[in-house]
Design an enzyme around this catalytic site. Structure first.
Site, short mmCIF file in Angstrom:
data_model
loop_
_atom_site.label_atom_id
_atom_site.label_comp_id
_atom_site.label_asym_id
_atom_site.label_seq_id
_atom_site.Cartn_x
_atom_site.Cartn_y
_atom_site.Cartn_z
N MET A 1 48.25 31.38 40.81
CA MET A 1 46.80 31.62 40.89
C MET A 1 46.31 32.23 39.57
SD MET A 1 45.93 32.45 44.82
CE MET A 1 46.28 34.18 44.84
N GLY A 2 47.10 32.07 38.51
CA GLY A 2 46.67 32.51 37.19
C GLY A 2 46.86 34.00 36.97
N HIS B 1 51.74 36.78 34.26
CA HIS B 1 52.47 37.93 33.71
C HIS B 1 53.94 37.56 33.59
CE1 HIS B 1 53.60 38.42 37.88
NE2 HIS B 1 52.35 38.61 38.23
N GLY C 1 56.36 38.04 35.45
CA GLY C 1 56.94 37.46 36.67
C GLY C 1 56.78 35.95 36.67
N HIS C 2 55.56 35.48 36.33
CA HIS C 2 55.35 34.03 36.24
C HIS C 2 56.20 33.45 35.11
CE1 HIS C 2 51.39 35.43 37.97
NE2 HIS C 2 51.72 34.50 38.83
N LYS D 1 59.05 38.47 45.18
CA LYS D 1 58.12 39.52 45.61
C LYS D 1 57.34 39.08 46.85
CE LYS D 1 54.15 40.32 43.74
NZ LYS D 1 53.25 40.26 44.92
N SER E 1 49.72 40.23 39.80
CA SER E 1 48.39 40.15 39.16
C SER E 1 47.50 41.28 39.68
CB SER E 1 47.75 38.80 39.47
OG SER E 1 48.60 37.76 39.04
N ARG E 2 47.72 41.69 40.92
CA ARG E 2 46.87 42.74 41.51
C ARG E 2 47.13 44.12 40.91
NH1 ARG E 2 47.22 39.23 46.30
NH2 ARG E 2 45.08 38.67 46.82
#
Ligand code: PAF
Length: 290
Positions: A30-31, A34, A36-37, A149, A186-187
């Site tokens: 979802m963009g 970071h 992790g991606h 996660k 992302s959050r």
């Protein structure tokens, strides 16, 4: 790296990539990418001849009072990361491309989606399963990469792939963490500096319980109590449970099968989720990449 916005362009571009027998790796996101991606992309480029990344903030997996409108976005940063990491194809659809007028067919994930996040985010996993099924049909990847996660999400997707005979292998990549142990998400962008430090208590609690598990503790309620000793003082806990790794159902008896300790908690107004697979040990928790 090629950018495409329509399903028609995507299909042609993937067909070209596949020429010469290359395996296609797919990282749906979802963009606001970071590390992790990046670790998912790294796995894909290492294992596949071509890598496709999608960026789509999927409205159907957000509840009415959730953060769809303010979900963090950084398309330029995302494109740069993908370019640097050797992504071949970036799919950037708008909402009508994925959900045309009159869209009404969904994937209902069933029992796996009921406990944990499913209890607090009704319809969330229907939205996830539906969009992932659509993306799988569009990209037709050989391998697809997801982060540990989102453990319940990975279980739902694996089951969907099995139940609906989707010809794709789902690879789950270990969670990447900040130095203090906070799982990358992302959050995390919503957290103040002070909240970010406090949020480390979540992984500290999970690791403390995992250390006890590795020392022989098998009672779910004691493992949960140990984790909560660290998690409760720094957050408002939504759930913290030991679950069967396959079906995500809470374990009430001493742990006698592969299991995970999973939690969701609010730090300030930010909802964070995290988990450990019991018995995995600190090296894997901290190393981040798979
Ligand atoms: O994990 C995510 O970022 C999303 O749930 C996914 C898998 C891209 C579906 O929208």
């Amino acid at each position: 790296m090629r950018l495409v916005r329509s399903v028609a362009e995507l299909r042609i571009a993937v067909r070209t990539l596949r020429e010469g027998g290359k395996r296609i790796g797919f990282v749906p996101t979802m963009g606001f990418l970071h590390e992790g991606h990046a670790s998912l992309i790294r796995q894909s480029t290492a294992r596949c001849g071509a890598t496709v990344v999608s960026i789509f903030v999927n409205p159907t997996q957000f509840g009415p009072n959730e953060d769809l409108a303010k979900y963090p976005r950084d398309l330029e940063g995302d494109q740069n990361l993908c370019l640097r990491m050797g992504v071949d194809l970036l799919f950037l659809p708008e909402v009508p491309e994925i959900y045309p007028t009159g869209f009404s067919t969904t994937v209902e994930p069933g029992r796996l989606a009921e406990p944990l996040c499913g209890q607090f985010r009704p319809g969330h996993f229907r939205g996830v399963a539906t969009v992932v099924a659509k993306l799988f049909h569009m990209v037709e990847p050989d391998l697809a990469f997801f982060g540990q996660k989102d453990l319940q999400q990975t279980a739902v997707i694996r089951r969907m792939v099995r139940d609906l005979d989707m010809p794709v292998e789902v690879i789950v990549v270990p969670t990447v963490r900040e130095a203090g142990g906070l799982a990358l998400s992302s959050r995390n962008a919503y957290l103040s500096t002070e909240e970010r430090q406090r949020a480390c208590g979540i992984s500290q609690g999970l690791f403390a319980a995992d250390a006890a598990y590795r020392a022989g503790e098998r009672h779910p309620e004691r493992l949960v109590a140990l984790a909560l000793e660290r998690i409760r003082p720094i957050s408002s806990v939504q759930y913290c449970e030991v679950v069967d790794l396959q079906d995500m159902q809470p374990l009430l008896r001493p742990v006698d099968r592969p299991a995970a300790l999973v939690t969701a908690a609010f730090v300030g107004s930010t909802r964070l989720i995290d988990n450990v697979i019991l018995g995995q040990g600190p090296d894997l928790h901290e190393s981040g990449t798979g």
